[in-house]
Write a protein that holds these residues in place. Structure first.
Motif, PDB file in Angstrom:
ATOM      1  N   UNK A  99       0.838  -1.210   0.000  1.00  0.00           N
ATOM      2  CA  UNK A  99       0.000   0.000   0.000  1.00  0.00           C
ATOM      3  C   UNK A  99       0.869   1.254   0.000  1.00  0.00           C
ATOM      4  N   UNK A 100       1.889   1.246   0.846  1.00  0.00           N
ATOM      5  CA  UNK A 100       2.782   2.405   0.947  1.00  0.00           C
ATOM      6  C   UNK A 100       3.576   2.595  -0.344  1.00  0.00           C
ATOM      7  N   UNK A 101       4.145   1.528  -0.853  1.00  0.00           N
ATOM      8  CA  UNK A 101       4.909   1.630  -2.102  1.00  0.00           C
ATOM      9  C   UNK A 101       4.026   2.060  -3.273  1.00  0.00           C
ATOM     10  N   UNK A 102       2.758   1.630  -3.235  1.00  0.00           N
ATOM     11  CA  UNK A 102       1.826   2.053  -4.273  1.00  0.00           C
ATOM     12  C   UNK A 102       1.579   3.549  -4.227  1.00  0.00           C
ATOM     13  N   UNK A 103       1.492   4.095  -3.018  1.00  0.00           N
ATOM     14  CA  UNK A 103       1.293   5.538  -2.862  1.00  0.00           C
ATOM     15  C   UNK A 103       2.527   6.312  -3.310  1.00  0.00           C
ATOM     16  N   UNK A 104       3.698   5.771  -3.009  1.00  0.00           N
ATOM     17  CA  UNK A 104       4.949   6.409  -3.445  1.00  0.00           C
ATOM     18  C   UNK A 104       5.023   6.419  -4.971  1.00  0.00           C
ATOM     19  N   UNK A 110       7.519   4.036   6.326  1.00  0.00           N
ATOM     20  CA  UNK A 110       7.218   4.651   5.030  1.00  0.00           C
ATOM     21  C   UNK A 110       8.396   5.477   4.528  1.00  0.00           C
ATOM     22  N   UNK A 111       9.032   6.200   5.440  1.00  0.00           N
ATOM     23  CA  UNK A 111      10.205   6.982   5.049  1.00  0.00           C
ATOM     24  C   UNK A 111      11.350   6.078   4.631  1.00  0.00           C
ATOM     25  N   UNK A 112      11.481   4.942   5.295  1.00  0.00           N
ATOM     26  CA  UNK A 112      12.498   3.970   4.887  1.00  0.00           C
ATOM     27  C   UNK A 112      12.208   3.438   3.483  1.00  0.00           C
ATOM     28  N   UNK A 113      10.932   3.153   3.208  1.00  0.00           N
ATOM     29  CA  UNK A 113      10.544   2.641   1.898  1.00  0.00           C
ATOM     30  C   UNK A 113      10.708   3.696   0.802  1.00  0.00           C
ATOM     31  N   UNK A 114      10.579   4.966   1.162  1.00  0.00           N
ATOM     32  CA  UNK A 114      10.679   6.048   0.176  1.00  0.00           C
ATOM     33  C   UNK A 114      12.108   6.269  -0.310  1.00  0.00           C
ATOM     34  N   UNK A 115      13.062   5.693   0.377  1.00  0.00           N
ATOM     35  CA  UNK A 115      14.456   5.811  -0.058  1.00  0.00           C
ATOM     36  C   UNK A 115      14.918   7.253  -0.141  1.00  0.00           C
TER      37      UNK A 115
END
Length: 281
Positions: free
Chosen positions: A150-155, A179-184
């Motif tokens: 879900x988070x990666x989809x939003x990014x 989420x911040x970790x996933x946002x790279x």
């Protein structure tokens, strides 16, 4: 008799195998799983008094849907910037779900930050709790793989040029950091309200942004000891953590909660707003 004995041994062996697999699968739970496990704690559940009802109707917010990498769809609540901008704020709800309180706070942030796109994520896939029993069930039902999708989809929805800030409370406080970790390298700001910190220093080393943490000294779970360890871990990872601690309890920033602390909320929001505005220019 022999068949009965063999059946008994088979069942016993199966149960032991299941128990061992449970221990193995949960022997090293993630930070988000650790927080979800708190729902099994009676004191934790009872500390979350049922929220008063809030009705909020926005004239500018809208529900959006987007594809996720697991082959499903996700929905979110979005407030689009008045002028085209690459600035995005991902908001992650408390253990109650994406309710009207979260939508109202999202619009407040949208107005106060300025030109920013705000996307309030729904990690419960449409479920909203009105009782602590429902909230505990929903929070424990969240699978890391689905939440990350879900988070990666939003990014991905925001796009590769997006500057991404994250903010969340309680359950969402921990997921704000994730989420911040996933946002790279797209991550520009992270705000956590009394959420479970990441405890893997190796993961924290991959973080590309500073973190602002608003924590409650009366919190029995994300307590001062947990916060102090988070500070040590962030330092070991070479990352910047701004910590603000208040003489309040877990959930102090939700005005629909009986333990709402207006003074702590006002002060924490002031720090939060300044932190986000400085990084979403």
């Amino acid at each position: 008799m022999k068949k009965l004995l063999l059946l008994t041994l088979f069942i016993a062996g199966s149960l032991m195998g299941f128990a061992q697999s449970k221990v193995l699968c949960c022997g090293n739970p993630s930070a988000t799983q650790q927080f979800a496990m708190l729902a099994s704690n009676k004191n934790f559940r009872m500390a979350h008094l049922n929220p008063s009802k809030i009705h909020f109707q926005s004239s500018i917010g809208e529900v959006i849907t987007y594809k996720t990498a697991d082959g499903k769809e996700a929905s979110a609540y979005m407030l689009k910037a008045k002028k085209a901008t690459n600035n995005y704020l991902l908001v992650i709800h408390e253990w109650w779900g994406l309710n009207d309180f979260v939508k109202k706070e999202s619009e407040k942030l949208y107005n106060d930050i300025g030109n920013v796109n705000v996307i309030a994520l729904d990690l419960y896939d449409g479920k909203i709790a009105t009782t602590r029993e429902e909230a505990g069930k929903f929070m424990q039902g969240v699978k890391d793989d689905r939440a990350q999708a879900i988070i990666n989809g939003a990014i991905a929805y925001a796009g590769p040029r997006a500057h991404i800030a994250t903010l969340g409370w309680c359950f969402g406080g921990g997921w704000s950091l994730q989420s911040s970790l996933l946002a790279g390298n797209q991550a520009v700001a992270c705000v956590m309200y009394y959420g479970m910190p990441e405890q893997d220093v190796a993961k924290l080393k991959t973080l590309h942004t500073d973190v602002l943490g608003n924590f409650a000294n009366k919190d029995q779970w994300i307590n001062p000891k947990v916060v102090a360890k988070f500070g040590d871990d962030m330092k070991a990872a070479g990352k910047k953590l701004y910590v603000h601690q208040y003489d309040a309890d877990h959930g102090f920033a939700n005005p629909s909660s009986p333990i709402y602390d207006s003074n702590a909320t006002k002060e924490a929001y002031g720090y939060t707003l300044a932190f986000l505005k400085a990084r979403l220019k």
